[in-house]
Design a protein around this motif. Sequence first.
Motif: not given
Ligand code: ADP
Length: 410
Positions: A8-10, A174-182
């Motif tokens: 679990f991240g920050g 805090d996102v639902t997965g890996v997206f095509t970009t941020d």
């Molecule tokens: P955590 O604190 O859980 O480690 P991070 O902030 O390190 O979270 O990583 C999650 C963030 O990564 C997201 O909030 C999003 O803004 C960013 N991000 C950058 N590229 C992508 C991507 N391709 N897919 C999803 N998130 C991405």
Amino acid sequence: MSLTVMKFGGTSVASVERLQKVADKVIKKKEAGHQVIVVVSAMGKTTDALVSMASEISSRPSKREMDVLLSTGEQVTIALLSMVLVERGYDAVSFTGWQAGIKTEAVHENARIASIDTSLIRPQLKKGSIVIVAGFQGVTEDSEITTLGRGGSDTSAVAIAAAFGARRCEIYTDVTGVFTTDPRYVNKARKLQEISYDEMLELAYLGAGVLHPRAVEYAKNSHLELVVCSSFSDEEGTVIKEEVSMEKTKSVRGLAFEKNVTKVTLLGLPNSVEAVSRVFDAIAAKHINIDVIVQNVLDEARTSLSFTVDHDVLNETLDVLREQEKELEYHQMIFESELAKVSIVGSGMASNPGVAAQMFHALSARDIKVKMISTSEIKVSTIIDESKLIEALDTLHETFHLAEEESVSL
Ligand code: ADP
Ligand code: ASP
Ligand code: MG
């Protein structure tokens, strides 16, 4: 009994309230019959706050003390999460990186994990306790505290999963997965169901902050299935694995970017391999990372050399080059800041030579100047003005049909 590692991240652990939600997920896993190791980050922006306090004291704080300082963030989270679980009637025990036997090489601020002594945690798992480990930290042979680089808790989780023989490591964020970009930069970004290790590795190294690059590297080396999903919902996440069955027809899988890029150019350098090597040796001696490199031969005698560095190390880079102006024999040094690196990534690119051209057409149609280029088999990176970043991402996302499902082929 199968073992699952959950990280679990920050943002996911930013408050006591959030820790209760994390506990819900952990308890659910435990109740489903798994042994559970939880790896956590520091709460919210704690690490940033610690960095900023240090910078009020010194512009060059000791790396050793920075590691002692930054490792405290994760230690707070493990103890609090353990207390939450115990209050809810579960056996839970926290471990710092060193208590968990996470040994690293002797490098401060960006250490690699060398080994993990699993015998320290195994008895707790056997007894049924939920084990909570501080991410991002380890200890050297000489008992020095080290950290793994910003975002390094992902790497702790994957390394622990590999060491304990888990088949799967779940990264809750805090996102639902890996997206095509941020998705914070491009509204049309689409969640991927699956992505290959190689593509994810490239995206992570090129700036996609969702996973620490070394976490992907370790997962690939140990054939571990890595899942990125939300700590805020139950939505299915993204699976990162060897072979991807879907979207094989697409040349480009995703876009990554980095801001804060600076281009340094040395004009009038002698046109010889030795002269160019001397420049890179001088910079390497200061442990400064350079990225994209372009050389232009002006005539038989002289050449110009450009390369990019992160803006944070610009002053250091300029200092080295100025100090050695005579030995390096260049005529003039110039630099350009406020640049960004935008990259397209996809394994389908290797067999599709038109992709780079498509990228340049798309950017030039929007009047976005490409200042430097670097390519590999599965990526093309361009350096552009940072002010054009969002526009570039939008147009490339559109050009390569990234918002559309897998049926589209290029
Ligand atoms: P955590 O604190 O859980 O480690 P991070 O902030 O390190 O979270 O990583 C999650 C963030 O990564 C997201 O909030 C999003 O803004 C960013 N991000 C950058 N590229 C992508 C991507 N391709 N897919 C999803 N998130 C991405
Ligand atoms: N707390 C560390 C950071 O903010 C490590 C991590 O969160 O992965 O970089
Ligand atoms: Mg992270």
